[in-house]
Design an enzyme around this catalytic site. Structure first.
Site, PDB file in Angstrom:
ATOM      1  N   ASP A  67       0.660  -1.256   0.125  1.00  0.00           N
ATOM      2  CA  ASP A  67       0.057  -0.048  -0.006  1.00  0.00           C
ATOM      3  C   ASP A  67       0.818   1.179  -0.068  1.00  0.00           C
ATOM      4  O   ASP A  67       2.180   0.992   0.196  1.00  0.00           O
ATOM      5  CB  ASP A  67      -1.113  -0.018   1.274  1.00  0.00           C
ATOM      6  N   GLU A 143      -9.780  -1.977   5.313  1.00  0.00           N
ATOM      7  CA  GLU A 143     -10.437  -1.765   6.435  1.00  0.00           C
ATOM      8  C   GLU A 143     -11.605  -2.525   6.703  1.00  0.00           C
ATOM      9  O   GLU A 143     -12.132  -2.919   5.678  1.00  0.00           O
ATOM     10  CB  GLU A 143     -10.773  -0.281   6.502  1.00  0.00           C
TER      11      GLU A 143
HETATM   12  C1  GLP Z   1      -0.460   0.528   8.694  1.00  0.00           C
HETATM   13  C2  GLP Z   1      -0.388  -0.497   7.432  1.00  0.00           C
HETATM   14  C3  GLP Z   1      -0.328  -1.814   7.485  1.00  0.00           C
HETATM   15  C4  GLP Z   1       0.093  -2.351   8.998  1.00  0.00           C
HETATM   16  C5  GLP Z   1      -0.468  -1.668  10.093  1.00  0.00           C
HETATM   17  C6  GLP Z   1       0.136  -2.013  11.485  1.00  0.00           C
HETATM   18  O1  GLP Z   1      -1.995   0.823   8.541  1.00  0.00           O
HETATM   19  N1  GLP Z   1      -0.893   0.164   6.125  1.00  0.00           N
HETATM   20  O2  GLP Z   1       0.138  -2.505   6.545  1.00  0.00           O
HETATM   21  O3  GLP Z   1       0.200  -3.815   9.194  1.00  0.00           O
HETATM   22  O4  GLP Z   1      -0.310  -0.179   9.834  1.00  0.00           O
HETATM   23  O5  GLP Z   1       1.294  -1.376  11.683  1.00  0.00           O
HETATM   24  P1  GLP Z   1       2.044  -1.550  12.921  1.00  0.00           P
HETATM   25  O6  GLP Z   1       2.897  -2.644  12.483  1.00  0.00           O
HETATM   26  O7  GLP Z   1       2.966  -0.282  13.128  1.00  0.00           O
HETATM   27  O8  GLP Z   1       1.068  -1.845  14.209  1.00  0.00           O
END
Ligand code: GLP
Length: 267
Positions: A67, A143
């Site tokens: 993404d 989402e």
């Molecule tokens: C973002 C990314 C995701 C990721 C998520 C969790 O929203 N788009 O790909 O998995 O955050 O992030 P973290 O690993 O910092 O908790």
């Protein structure tokens, strides 16, 4: 779904790096699906260390990222393109022309999503997709409530995701409200999936992902239907699973095992 125990974040990251490393060794020209967020950072760090030692060679690999925020140029420190370059690509021998990330600056969402789906298709699909998980169960930026059958598309981020990601920005108003993301269908088409999760704040959602009903309200729950998913999670993230379904967790140390046996016996 295989769920592997790791003691802490470092150990989770080493196990995840081992799985990615095995993929690259077995198929040097593999297509790696990559993720951002704080969860995979030490996985990338470990892979860089093994690369420095000469144990792993990325020169024939291609990558596709999940993404990217809409409206952030590649040189913006909060863009995922910048994240990937700083945390991984610039430290290894991957060819930058073999790395792919949605172009957040393309204002034509339909054209960008079409282009990105074409990139994945032309590469012959993803061999191993690395994932983190959001607190609301999002994967990539899919989402809750989104359709399972989508490929790359443009999404509006939920308030919860904007809140969770604001720590990387100066002000919450600076967090983009839209992103391009591979869809659930693109993720489910990957041959193998590796999800990393760390910290107690992920415990409830991991439990729901692995044991709950498969529903768009918890996008990651669809992973129950994939035939080659490995979850590597640290002990805090496994809290709810270890308490309620310890039989689902592999790789527990002996000391932890007797504890889980007790928990099972008491049920
Ligand atoms: C973002 C990314 C995701 C990721 C998520 C969790 O929203 N788009 O790909 O998995 O955050 O992030 P973290 O690993 O910092 O908790």
């Amino acid at each position: 779904m295989k769920i592997l125990y790791a003691k802490d974040y470092e150990s989770m990251s080493r196990k995840a790096a081992n799985i990615i490393s095995a993929q690259v060794i077995l198929k040097p020209n593999c297509v790696l699906g990559l993720a951002t967020g704080s969860s995979p950072i030490a996985t990338y760090r470990q892979l860089i260390q093994w690369y420095d030692k000469g144990d792993i060679d990325f020169s024939a690999c291609s990558t596709v990222n999940l993404d990217e925020y809409c409206g952030l140029p590649k040189d913006n420190e909060q863009s995922y393109a910048y994240f990937m370059y700083e945390n991984f690509f610039r430290h290894i021998n991957i060819r930058m022309e073999n790395t792919n990330i949605p172009d957040g600056m393309n204002p034509d969402a339909d054209a960008e999503c079409r282009r990105y789906n074409g990139v994945i298709r032309d590469l012959g699909g993803i061999d191993l997709q690395l994932l983190g998980i959001g607190h609301n169960g999002h994967i990539g930026f899919n989402e809750p409530g989104g359709a399972f059958e989508k490929e790359t598309h443009c999404v509006s981020l939920t308030r919860q995701t904007i809140e969770a990601n604001k720590r990387f920005f100066d002000r919450i108003e600076d967090v983009p409200t839209k992103a391009y993301t591979m869809g659930i269908k693109s993720i489910m088409n990957a041959k193998k999936i590796l999800l990393v999760a760390s910290g107690e704040s992920k415990s409830d959602i991991l439990y729901r992902m692995a044991t709950g009903p498969i529903e768009p309200g918890v996008p990651a729950s669809i992973l129950q239907l994939h035939n080659d998913v490995t979850v590597v999670a640290d002990e805090p993230a496994l809290k709810a699973l270890l308490a309620n379904a310890p039989e689902m967790v592999s790789g527990l140390p002996e000391s932890r095992k007797s504890f889980s046996d007790m928990a099972m016996a008491m049920k």
